[in-house]
Design a protein around this motif. Structure first.
Motif, PDB file in Angstrom:
ATOM      1  N   GLN A  90       0.619  -1.119  -0.108  1.00  0.00           N
ATOM      2  CA  GLN A  90       0.121  -0.048  -0.131  1.00  0.00           C
ATOM      3  C   GLN A  90       0.918   1.365   0.010  1.00  0.00           C
ATOM      4  N   LYS A 122       3.588   3.902   3.159  1.00  0.00           N
ATOM      5  CA  LYS A 122       3.108   4.230   4.586  1.00  0.00           C
ATOM      6  C   LYS A 122       3.405   3.489   5.610  1.00  0.00           C
ATOM      7  N   ILE A 151      -2.569  10.345   4.964  1.00  0.00           N
ATOM      8  CA  ILE A 151      -2.542  10.608   3.488  1.00  0.00           C
ATOM      9  C   ILE A 151      -1.189  10.402   2.927  1.00  0.00           C
ATOM     10  N   ASP A 173      -3.142   8.161  -1.792  1.00  0.00           N
ATOM     11  CA  ASP A 173      -3.705   7.275  -0.971  1.00  0.00           C
ATOM     12  C   ASP A 173      -4.218   7.733   0.112  1.00  0.00           C
ATOM     13  N   LYS A 174      -5.736   8.021   0.129  1.00  0.00           N
ATOM     14  CA  LYS A 174      -6.323   8.945   0.929  1.00  0.00           C
ATOM     15  C   LYS A 174      -7.120   7.925   2.170  1.00  0.00           C
ATOM     16  N   SER A 175      -6.650   6.380   2.094  1.00  0.00           N
ATOM     17  CA  SER A 175      -7.401   5.494   3.348  1.00  0.00           C
ATOM     18  C   SER A 175      -7.182   6.072   4.625  1.00  0.00           C
ATOM     19  N   GLY A 176      -6.519   6.759   4.807  1.00  0.00           N
ATOM     20  CA  GLY A 176      -6.187   7.020   6.424  1.00  0.00           C
ATOM     21  C   GLY A 176      -6.913   8.372   6.939  1.00  0.00           C
TER      22      GLY A 176
END
Lengths: 114, 119
Positions: free
Chosen positions: A98, A101, B47, B56-59
């Motif tokens: 992913q 991060k 992000i 990636d905005k999943s957080g």
């Protein structure tokens, strides 16, 4: 899912004593592992990292860490603590496929007694 | 060279107001991350931007949070209609491309953070 556990919220050691901070991880494959230090009012600074190869990793400021696959651990050690080592320490792993991060543990606050 | 910088260093706002936090990454770093650190907690990913790829905005915890990045430079994190639970230190980090040439992850360099207090 990947996760990191730092069982010790707060540790106090005497200056000159040895130190071990615990980190346990859950990861699907051979992990990348990091230790960061956060001094009061400062951003995080990378102490050391493990990607592959020798399981004993040397870092900055006299720190080292050992990757033990059988125990899913990556404990941070220092043979002789200095007062300036008082800070918060974070263990981290990447979140997997992913991007870059990181998933961080809750942190261990280290106090150093004179 | 210059590290990651963030502004403001401290921000106190009233509940319901909008705030904008700024991050200047290290020049040449294509990856940029935002994390949140609540009192006594570890860092939570918010992000991630990597070059021209979709972020990636999943957080992001709610639609009140958004972030933008112009090319490979400055990023802003915006929190609309702030709530007390938004009080935290917001940390920005940058790195070279995520995966190094020899494999492994390139180091993330962190800024000093912005401490946000919502009254």
């Amino acid at each position: 899912a990947q996760s990191v556990t730092q069982p010790d919220i707060h540790i106090t050691v005497s200056e000159g004593a040895s130190l071990e901070l615990r980190c346990n991880y859950s990861y699907g494959a051979t992990p990348y592992l990091f230790w960061y230090v956060q001094s009061p009012g400062q951003g995080l600074q990378l102490l050391l990292k493990y990607f592959s190869g020798d399981t004993l990793v040397q870092g900055i400021k006299g720190f080292e860490a050992e990757f033990k696959r059988s125990q899913s651990s990556f404990n941070l050690r220092k043979p002789s603590v200095h007062w300036s080592d008082a800070a918060e320490y974070f263990c981290a792993v990447p979140a997997g496929n992913q991007g870059g991060k990181l998933i961080f543990g809750q942190g261990t606050e280290l106090s150093v007694k004179p | 060279g210059a590290g990651v910088s963030q502004s403001p260093s401290n921000k106190v706002t009233e509940k319901g107001k909008d705030v904008e936090l700024r991050c200047d990454p290290i020049s040449g770093h294509t990856a940029l991350y935002w994390y949140r650190q609540r009192l006594g907690q570890g860092l939570e990913f918010l992000i991630y931007f990597q070059g021209n790829s979709a972020p990636d905005k999943s957080g992001l915890p709610s639609d009140r949070f958004s972030a933008e990045r112009t090319g490979e430079s400055v990023s802003t994190l915006t929190i609309q209609r702030t709530q007390q639970e938004d009080s935290a230190v917001y940390l920005c980090a940058s790195s070279r491309q995520v995966l190094g040439l020899a494999g492994g992850y390139n180091e993330q360099f962190f800024g000093p953070g912005t401490r946000l207090t919502v009254l």
